[in-house]
Design an enzyme around this catalytic site. Sequence first.
Site, PDB file in Angstrom:
ATOM      1  N   ASP A  59     -36.708  28.954  14.391  1.00 63.28           N
ATOM      2  CA  ASP A  59     -37.557  28.018  13.644  1.00 63.28           C
ATOM      3  C   ASP A  59     -38.637  27.346  14.497  1.00 63.28           C
ATOM      4  O   ASP A  59     -39.387  26.522  13.974  1.00 63.28           O
ATOM      5  CB  ASP A  59     -36.696  26.920  12.991  1.00 63.28           C
ATOM      6  CG  ASP A  59     -36.017  27.398  11.705  1.00 63.28           C
ATOM      7  OD1 ASP A  59     -36.585  28.266  11.010  1.00 63.28           O
ATOM      8  OD2 ASP A  59     -34.912  26.907  11.400  1.00 63.28           O
ATOM      9  N   GLU A  62     -42.348  27.980  13.405  1.00 66.38           N
ATOM     10  CA  GLU A  62     -42.629  27.432  12.069  1.00 66.38           C
ATOM     11  C   GLU A  62     -42.631  25.903  12.060  1.00 66.38           C
ATOM     12  O   GLU A  62     -43.453  25.283  11.400  1.00 66.38           O
ATOM     13  CB  GLU A  62     -41.570  27.961  11.109  1.00 66.38           C
ATOM     14  CG  GLU A  62     -41.928  27.823   9.658  1.00 66.38           C
ATOM     15  CD  GLU A  62     -40.957  28.619   8.781  1.00 66.38           C
ATOM     16  OE1 GLU A  62     -40.791  29.832   9.028  1.00 66.38           O
ATOM     17  OE2 GLU A  62     -40.343  28.029   7.883  1.00 66.38           O
ATOM     18  N   ASP A  63     -41.711  25.290  12.798  1.00 64.84           N
ATOM     19  CA  ASP A  63     -41.455  23.847  12.619  1.00 64.84           C
ATOM     20  C   ASP A  63     -41.720  22.966  13.833  1.00 64.84           C
ATOM     21  O   ASP A  63     -41.443  21.769  13.778  1.00 64.84           O
ATOM     22  CB  ASP A  63     -39.984  23.630  12.207  1.00 64.84           C
ATOM     23  CG  ASP A  63     -39.669  24.237  10.850  1.00 64.84           C
ATOM     24  OD1 ASP A  63     -40.586  24.359  10.036  1.00 64.84           O
ATOM     25  OD2 ASP A  63     -38.505  24.601  10.613  1.00 64.84           O
TER      26      ASP A  63
HETATM   27 ZN    ZN Z   1     -33.291  28.459   9.864  1.00 66.47          ZN
END
Ligand code: ZN
Length: 182
Positions: A59, A62-63
């Site tokens: 992640d 993305e984050d």
């Molecule tokens: Zn995840």
Amino acid sequence: MNGPVLILRAAELAASAHAGQLRKGRGQVPYINHPLAVARIVSGFSRDAEVLAASILHDVLEDTDVSESELADSFGARVTALVKELTDDPAWADLPLPERKARQAEKLGGTSAEARMVKIADQLANIRDLTAEPEIWPRGRHEDYLAGARAIVAACRPAAPELARKFDDSAARYAAVIAAMA
Ligand code: ZN
């Protein structure tokens, strides 16, 4: 870098990158618990250190602020490619949940077997968390989430059929919890 060092460096980077982020729910659970849970699930099916590192990092593009070149410098091309396969197109962020899940499923059909294995583990970890704390969402959102997760796992299933069956078992429990909601 040997396997354990690679995995621990991934945990270190992911922990600092996700610092301050919390999981949804009442427990104030640090976000890093999620990618670690995903990597632990994957470790039951793969001993490949790069796949486990990518699970922990799945992640961060993305984050968090971590960049692709930072990942490539620290973890190499294969881990970076796996994390990219697991990263949503930023243009999907504003789509309604069912549509976003449909886009993910479509994209995952064309990704590596390793990325699809991590994605099944990701969906499994998420539905386990949601089963434990259903009150965080209204029933309709759970129904959409479960349908989307099942579509994603259907697209990924040939890459890790045994793991997909584990997902099915948890999905059945999640469905029962949803059905019992008001
Ligand atoms: Zn995840």
